[in-house]
Design a protein around this motif. Structure first.
Motif, PDB file in Angstrom:
ATOM      1  N   GLN A 194      -5.037 -37.294   0.637  1.00 29.31           N
ATOM      2  CA  GLN A 194      -5.295 -36.068  -0.055  1.00 29.31           C
ATOM      3  C   GLN A 194      -4.449 -34.438   0.855  1.00 29.31           C
ATOM      4  O   GLN A 194      -4.781 -34.647   1.831  1.00 29.31           O
ATOM      5  CB  GLN A 194      -6.469 -35.740  -0.286  1.00 29.31           C
ATOM      6  N   PRO A 195      -3.716 -34.746   0.505  1.00 28.52           N
ATOM      7  CA  PRO A 195      -2.297 -32.935   1.823  1.00 28.52           C
ATOM      8  C   PRO A 195      -3.936 -32.439   1.785  1.00 28.52           C
ATOM      9  O   PRO A 195      -3.520 -31.201   3.006  1.00 28.52           O
ATOM     10  CB  PRO A 195      -1.655 -32.840   1.064  1.00 28.52           C
ATOM     11  N   GLY A 196      -4.118 -31.798   0.445  1.00 34.87           N
ATOM     12  CA  GLY A 196      -5.103 -30.713   0.820  1.00 34.87           C
ATOM     13  C   GLY A 196      -5.166 -29.070   1.074  1.00 34.87           C
ATOM     14  O   GLY A 196      -3.965 -28.898   0.508  1.00 34.87           O
ATOM     15  N   ILE A 197      -5.866 -28.547   0.113  1.00 26.68           N
ATOM     16  CA  ILE A 197      -5.537 -26.819   0.001  1.00 26.68           C
ATOM     17  C   ILE A 197      -5.019 -25.898   1.650  1.00 26.68           C
ATOM     18  O   ILE A 197      -5.863 -26.589   2.645  1.00 26.68           O
ATOM     19  CB  ILE A 197      -7.136 -25.908  -0.513  1.00 26.68           C
ATOM     20  N   GLY A 198      -4.219 -25.063   0.952  1.00 23.62           N
ATOM     21  CA  GLY A 198      -3.618 -24.417   2.351  1.00 23.62           C
ATOM     22  C   GLY A 198      -3.618 -23.182   1.666  1.00 23.62           C
ATOM     23  O   GLY A 198      -3.888 -22.925   0.436  1.00 23.62           O
ATOM     24  N   GLY A 199      -4.375 -21.824   2.906  1.00 27.40           N
ATOM     25  CA  GLY A 199      -4.290 -20.379   2.843  1.00 27.40           C
ATOM     26  C   GLY A 199      -2.708 -19.996   3.689  1.00 27.40           C
ATOM     27  O   GLY A 199      -3.552 -20.306   5.194  1.00 27.40           O
ATOM     28  N   GLN A 200      -2.901 -19.151   3.562  1.00 25.23           N
ATOM     29  CA  GLN A 200      -2.078 -17.770   4.646  1.00 25.23           C
ATOM     30  C   GLN A 200      -2.068 -16.372   4.099  1.00 25.23           C
ATOM     31  O   GLN A 200      -2.082 -16.316   3.014  1.00 25.23           O
ATOM     32  CB  GLN A 200      -1.090 -18.259   4.870  1.00 25.23           C
ATOM     33  N   LEU A 201      -2.404 -15.577   5.091  1.00 33.83           N
ATOM     34  CA  LEU A 201      -2.415 -13.684   5.336  1.00 33.83           C
ATOM     35  C   LEU A 201      -1.598 -13.736   6.012  1.00 33.83           C
ATOM     36  O   LEU A 201      -1.337 -14.018   6.788  1.00 33.83           O
ATOM     37  CB  LEU A 201      -3.480 -13.598   5.215  1.00 33.83           C
ATOM     38  N   SER A 202      -0.361 -12.752   5.291  1.00 32.32           N
ATOM     39  CA  SER A 202       0.559 -12.516   6.296  1.00 32.32           C
ATOM     40  C   SER A 202       0.136 -10.505   5.377  1.00 32.32           C
ATOM     41  O   SER A 202       0.250 -10.282   4.607  1.00 32.32           O
ATOM     42  CB  SER A 202       2.285 -13.171   5.420  1.00 32.32           C
ATOM     43  N   VAL A 203       1.123  -9.898   6.969  1.00 29.36           N
ATOM     44  CA  VAL A 203       0.606  -8.822   7.227  1.00 29.36           C
ATOM     45  C   VAL A 203       2.075  -8.245   7.758  1.00 29.36           C
ATOM     46  O   VAL A 203       2.922  -8.726   8.541  1.00 29.36           O
ATOM     47  CB  VAL A 203      -0.628  -7.949   7.990  1.00 29.36           C
ATOM     48  N   THR A 204       2.790  -7.176   6.758  1.00 26.68           N
ATOM     49  CA  THR A 204       4.220  -6.733   7.181  1.00 26.68           C
ATOM     50  C   THR A 204       4.263  -4.825   7.225  1.00 26.68           C
ATOM     51  O   THR A 204       3.438  -4.393   6.675  1.00 26.68           O
ATOM     52  CB  THR A 204       5.309  -7.282   6.237  1.00 26.68           C
ATOM     53  N   TYR A 205       4.592  -4.718   8.511  1.00 26.26           N
ATOM     54  CA  TYR A 205       4.876  -3.530   8.421  1.00 26.26           C
ATOM     55  C   TYR A 205       6.214  -3.362   8.744  1.00 26.26           C
ATOM     56  O   TYR A 205       7.105  -3.484   9.350  1.00 26.26           O
ATOM     57  CB  TYR A 205       3.822  -3.281   9.139  1.00 26.26           C
ATOM     58  N   GLN A 206       6.368  -1.840   7.868  1.00 26.11           N
ATOM     59  CA  GLN A 206       8.386  -1.638   7.834  1.00 26.11           C
ATOM     60  C   GLN A 206       8.235  -0.731   8.209  1.00 26.11           C
ATOM     61  O   GLN A 206       8.087   0.553   7.673  1.00 26.11           O
ATOM     62  CB  GLN A 206       9.033  -1.406   7.140  1.00 26.11           C
ATOM     63  N   PHE A 207       9.396   0.376   9.692  1.00 26.10           N
ATOM     64  CA  PHE A 207       9.386   0.831  10.308  1.00 26.10           C
ATOM     65  C   PHE A 207      10.667   1.896   9.415  1.00 26.10           C
ATOM     66  O   PHE A 207      11.062   1.556   8.623  1.00 26.10           O
ATOM     67  CB  PHE A 207       9.845   1.169  11.927  1.00 26.10           C
ATOM     68  N   PHE A 210       1.141  -1.433  -0.169  1.00 21.53           N
ATOM     69  CA  PHE A 210       0.038   0.010   0.288  1.00 21.53           C
ATOM     70  C   PHE A 210       0.987   1.272  -0.193  1.00 21.53           C
ATOM     71  O   PHE A 210       0.839   3.095  -0.285  1.00 21.53           O
ATOM     72  CB  PHE A 210      -0.995   0.200   1.334  1.00 21.53           C
ATOM     73  N   ASN A 211       1.899   1.479   0.385  1.00 25.47           N
ATOM     74  CA  ASN A 211       2.615   1.901   1.430  1.00 25.47           C
ATOM     75  C   ASN A 211       4.273   2.112   1.410  1.00 25.47           C
ATOM     76  O   ASN A 211       4.643   0.371   0.905  1.00 25.47           O
ATOM     77  CB  ASN A 211       2.618   3.735   1.504  1.00 25.47           C
ATOM     78  N   GLN A 212       5.481   2.472   1.945  1.00 21.53           N
ATOM     79  CA  GLN A 212       6.366   2.014   1.923  1.00 21.53           C
ATOM     80  C   GLN A 212       6.472   1.468   2.938  1.00 21.53           C
ATOM     81  O   GLN A 212       7.804   0.886   3.594  1.00 21.53           O
ATOM     82  CB  GLN A 212       7.467   3.837   2.035  1.00 21.53           C
ATOM     83  N   HIS A 213       5.047   1.702   4.094  1.00 24.29           N
ATOM     84  CA  HIS A 213       5.001   0.752   5.451  1.00 24.29           C
ATOM     85  C   HIS A 213       4.557  -0.950   5.336  1.00 24.29           C
ATOM     86  O   HIS A 213       5.269  -1.540   6.146  1.00 24.29           O
ATOM     87  CB  HIS A 213       4.678   1.706   5.943  1.00 24.29           C
ATOM     88  N   TRP A 214       2.994  -0.573   5.007  1.00 20.30           N
ATOM     89  CA  TRP A 214       2.192  -1.824   4.672  1.00 20.30           C
ATOM     90  C   TRP A 214       1.880  -2.417   4.261  1.00 20.30           C
ATOM     91  O   TRP A 214       1.952  -1.945   1.978  1.00 20.30           O
ATOM     92  CB  TRP A 214       0.785  -0.850   5.359  1.00 20.30           C
ATOM     93  N   SER A 215       2.087  -3.681   3.896  1.00 19.21           N
ATOM     94  CA  SER A 215       2.197  -4.490   2.658  1.00 19.21           C
ATOM     95  C   SER A 215       1.110  -5.975   3.349  1.00 19.21           C
ATOM     96  O   SER A 215       1.614  -6.598   4.429  1.00 19.21           O
ATOM     97  CB  SER A 215       3.651  -4.781   2.175  1.00 19.21           C
ATOM     98  N   VAL A 216       0.632  -6.708   1.949  1.00 16.92           N
ATOM     99  CA  VAL A 216      -0.621  -7.903   2.502  1.00 16.92           C
ATOM    100  C   VAL A 216      -0.148  -9.091   1.033  1.00 16.92           C
ATOM    101  O   VAL A 216       0.369  -7.996   0.423  1.00 16.92           O
ATOM    102  CB  VAL A 216      -1.436  -7.844   2.493  1.00 16.92           C
ATOM    103  N   LYS A 217       0.251 -10.459   1.856  1.00 14.26           N
ATOM    104  CA  LYS A 217       0.503 -11.243   0.706  1.00 14.26           C
ATOM    105  C   LYS A 217      -1.033 -12.321   1.099  1.00 14.26           C
ATOM    106  O   LYS A 217      -1.404 -12.545   2.196  1.00 14.26           O
ATOM    107  CB  LYS A 217       1.503 -11.641   0.680  1.00 14.26           C
TER     108      LYS A 217
END
Length: 898
Positions: free
Chosen positions: A885-898, A848-855
């Motif tokens: 059957q290993p199954g479908i996997g999902g992950q949401l990560s949020v990063t903040y850089q000071f 989103f900007n130099q601080h916040w990102s989402v994956k």
């Protein structure tokens, strides 16, 4: 306040206001014009002054200037065209946003080759290094790994042409198994904590600690000669930009696991605690332990299994970077710490064993519940001084703890309905210290030195097993012999010292000669003990197989209803070591301006030994001492800046592992195969030939490459199966010969400029091994190499729309692994083959900007079932013998850089 004090205060305030009015700030981001990837370490400087800054890990910079006069700034980065901006007027300006897009300068490639050091994360810089390298390489940087949602090095190498992962994470390169490849960390070897694998588990290395991965499938004399598949070098991150502090949190889970029933074994404390067997119990004799166990609980855990809900996966990473100017040099520090917890459930899986006629010998269904905790820490300290000298220290620590519970039920070869309750906790640990230096002795002489100390361990504390039998609706303990209800403790520790020194001398404009030496010393200790529960006096009423506290308890051991025996025979341990001394010389020589000849010769003296005890308790020692020369030739013909042709030829070695040289019997668990080493094993040798054509589109990241290769394997080491008392025993022998040949294709293409890109690599492989005559009980006298797939495909599509104030990247990744032999057939039974496997992943990155990102990551959208089939030779029928059957996997990560 006096009038004088008021005047002084007013004067100081005016001065401060005047100074502040003269200050202005320029800030922005610096990116690659073609790929839109941030450039790390680009310099922004006020022309004619020493005032300047460098861009950070995300390409951001902030420059504070003083004065009222117009000035010019320059933006510089190695292998990119310099940008100069004139007549910046600071009047009436407090803050100015200036973003820069830099163009690659292909004329600077040779300069990067000569004076650059590996400090590369973005795709463009890595592509330039690949293009300028004297040998054929493939690489992947941190930015590409982030774009493709790659969380570990294991996930990363699977995306490289001709590489796949087989069972238990074993690496297969061009059809060649784990023993044919080598792994290094920042160019120095790292030991494996797994006794069955030569390579360290690559999932120990999270992508958050990795700068780039470089894979070389051809040999050059300056490297260790024990690979014919691939040399995988993992470069860890270091601070090359501005100071930073970042924090990332993630959550997710498997669709078939999240919030469902989840079974776990009893344990002491958290998974951060290993709970190894205490030393005083290790040292007890069998009789002393029997008396001790009647009065004391030796383990502190039970055989009971708890039932809980599977919680979401949780993970987090923290990173920090800081630099200081010290004297005429610069000190930089980078630190990173990450931890992840993941859970996975396998439901309704099954496995079947067939005889030569296609009849089922046994048939078991099973459910599996696995919790994995991964931890990794990195500290990188570097001091740069003079023009290009540098001294660096790297500490890398990793710990993977896998807690697994499996419940299986089915019928054995006698038709008995059995239920097995198995708990396994396995901890892999790595601690590696590295110290290195680069010194430009003169305009032509350069010195590189490096050393490392590494310690690895593999602990399997308190593996537990209980076997039941079902007769109609009645449950009872299965008591065929003492091995059904048992505990196992295993410990493996290994240390390795490495020292390397090399000198290079440049003659002419581009010619170079290198020579040096390496010494490596490795030692390993292995210890295991088993505890068997004699339950012949025990006939409990069982209505819940998960709750064993009513009968498998300390009370029944104390009153004699259960006899607890310690089995720690001399044959359950071994000690091993090896030393390797090497010297090499190689030259990069241009007989023509378009032809580079990389030729070298290496000598290695390898001395290896294993001290073990036979089944009867007699101490013995196996040794394998051998010195060899290993020549290598790599030719690079540059047709023009876009087109390159490479030819490589070399001789390499494949050495047996410690456990393969120790002929003691090892059995993992009830019903599993027994393994015995062979002290008569000798080295295998490999002759390798590669021919590659590469096309690099000018000014873009577009690439096309095609490679043909041939490998002749002389006396290759093969896992074999022999008959012993009517059962199969796995061992190892030198086969007569083998070969691996194939074709690889790779391309990357930008379909819509700055918006849509595609990439693909594919491999076709043919492998064959001829087994020794009278050397086993195999169904086939020759076959494909175990674990080799005849074809592999990777493809990806990336969509990067231009948004007003943020950066968005959407990626779709596809992987196809062809059929491969999982288990080699014996006694007329066909090979067990894993069916072709398709996988599709989706990754979305938004900054989103130099601080916040989402994956957001979604793994295995196809929800593929892993299947294994076996051919019945007499009928030609293919029967499915295992599936899960290993199954479908999902992950949401949020990063903040000071």
């Amino acid at each position: 306040m006096s009038i004088k004090q008021q005047r002084t205060k007013t004067f100081c305030l005016c001065i401060l206001l005047s100074l502040s009015s003269m200050a202005s700030v320029i800030k922005g981001v610096i990116i690659d014009k073609q790929t839109k990837e941030p450039l790390i370490g680009a310099t922004v400087q006020v022309v004619g002054t020493t005032l300047g800054v460098t861009s950070d890990l995300d390409g951001n910079y902030e420059l504070t200037t003083q004065g009222k006069q117009p000035y010019a700034i320059e933006v510089k980065y190695v292998s990119y065209k310099t940008i100069r901006l004139e007549q910046i007027n600071p009047k009436d300006m407090r803050q100015l946003i200036l973003n820069f897009e830099m163009e690659a300068d292909t004329k600077e490639i040779d300069e990067v080759m000569v004076i650059g050091r590996k400090n590369l994360e973005n795709e463009k810089a890595l592509l330039l290094e690949r293009q300028s390298a004297s040998i054929a390489i493939e690489n992947m940087g941190a930015k590409e790994m982030s774009l493709k949602g790659i969380s570990t090095v294991a996930d990363g190498v699977k995306k490289i042409t001709g590489i796949s992962l087989a069972e238990a994470g074993q690496l297969v390169v061009r059809g060649l198994g784990d023993r044919y490849s080598a792994t290094t960390l920042n160019g120095l070897p790292i030991a494996s904590p797994n006794p069955d694998n030569k390579l360290i588990p690559l999932d120990l290395f999270p992508s958050s600690t990795v700068k780039n991965i470089t894979v070389s499938k051809v040999y050059q004399a300056s490297e260790f000669a024990d690979y014919s598949g691939a040399h995988i070098d993992i470069s860890t991150r270091e601070n090359t930009g501005n100071d930073f502090f970042s924090l990332s949190l993630s959550t997710g889970g498997k669709v078939n696991t999240l919030l469902g029933e989840f079974y776990q074994s009893d344990r002491i404390g958290t998974r951060l605690k290993t709970n190894s067997l205490s030393s005083h119990i290790k040292d007890m004799s069998a009789s002393t332990f029997a008396d001790y166990a009647k009065k004391n609980d030796p383990f502190g855990t039970s055989f009971s299994i708890s039932n809980n809900k599977a919680l979401p996966d949780l993970g987090g990473t923290i990173g920090i970077g800081k630099s200081w100017d010290i004297g005429k040099g610069k000190l930089s520090i980078l630190g990173s710490l990450g931890i992840d917890n993941e859970q996975q459930t396998l439901k309704d899986a099954y496995i079947t064993t067939l005889n030569a006629q296609g009849e089922k010998i046994n048939n078991f269904a099973y459910d599996g519940y696995t919790t994995e905790q991964k931890m990794a820490a990195l500290v990188s300290v570097g001091y740069s001084f003079r023009k290009s000298d540098r001294v660096g220290y790297t500490l890398f620590f990793a710990r993977n703890a896998v807690d697994d519970y499996k419940l299986r039920e089915g019928y054995d070869y006698e038709g008995v309905n059995l239920i097995g309750s198995n708990s396994t906790f396995h901890v892999y640990r790595l601690l590696n210290h590295q110290l290195s230096g680069l010194h430009q002795l003169s305009s032509r002489w350069k010195l590189n030195w490096s050393g490392s100390y590494g310690s690895t361990s593999s602990d399997e504390p308190d593996r537990r097993q209980v076997m039941y039998r079902r007769d109609e609706d009645k449950l009872s303990l299965f008591k065929l012999n003492k091995q059904e209800t048992m505990r196992y403790f295993g410990e493996l520790s290994e240390t390795e010292w490495v020292g390397d020194v090399r000198l290079s001398y440049q003659f002419g404009e581009n010619n170079l000669v290198r020579f040096g030496g390496t010494y490596k010393d490795k030692s390993r200790d292995y210890y295991s003990t088993r505890f068997y529960y004699n339950l012949n006096k025990l006939n409990p009423s069982i209505d819940n197989i998960y709750n064993t506290d009513g009968f498998l308890n300390q009370e029944n051991i104390a009153n004699g209803n259960i006899s607890l025996t310690k089995d720690a025979q001399p044959k359950s341990k071994y000690f091993a070591g090896n030393t390797l001394s090497a010297a090499f010389a190689e030259v990069d020589y241009y007989p023509l301006s378009s032809l580079l000849v990389n030729a070298g010769l290496r000598y290695e003296q390898a001395d290896q030994w294993v001290r073990y005890w036979t089944d009867g308790g007699t101490e013995k020692k196996s040794t394998l001492n051998k010195g060899d020369f290993f020549p290598a030739l790599n030719l690079k013909y540059t047709i023009n800046p876009k087109n390159i042709l490479r030819l490589s030829a070399s001789r390499t070695v494949t050495r047996p592992s410690f456990i393969e040289m120790a002929p003691f019997l090892y059995k993992e668990s009830y019903g599993s195969a027994e393994v015995r080493g062979n002290d008569a094993l000798q080295n295998g040798y490999n002759v390798n030939i590669d021919l590659r054509y590469e096309y690099f589109a000018e000014g873009t990241n577009d690439l096309f490459a095609v490679t043909a290769y041939y490998k002749s394997l002389l006396s290759p080491i093969e896992r074999v199966q022999e008959s012993s008392g009517g059962s199969a025993v796995h061992s190892f022998r030198n086969a007569d010969n083998g070969l691996a040949t194939g074709l690889e294709i790779e391309f990357r293409k930008e379909i819509i400029k700055d918006l849509l890109r595609i990439g693909m690599n594919a491999s076709y492989m043919y492998t064959n091994v001829v087994l020794p005559e009278n050397g086993g009980v195999y169904t086939d006298s020759q076959r494909a190499l175990q674990g080799a797939s005849p074809y592999l495909v990777n493809a990806d599509v990336s969509y990067t729309p231009q948004l007003k104030s943020s950066r968005l990247a959407l990626s779709l990744l596809y992987n196809l692994q062809g059929p491969r032999i999982q288990t080699v057939g014996i006694y007329g039974v066909g090979n067990i083959v894993q069916s072709p496997l398709h996988a599709l992943d989706f990754i979305a990155n938004c900054q989103f900007n130099q601080h916040w990102s989402v994956k957001l990551q979604v793994k295995d959208l196809l929800n593929s079932t892993v299947r294994f089939t076996q051919e019945v030779k007499k009928t030609g029928e293919e029967i499915e013998v295992e599936a899960f059957q290993p199954g479908i996997g999902g992950q949401l990560s949020v990063t903040y850089q000071f």
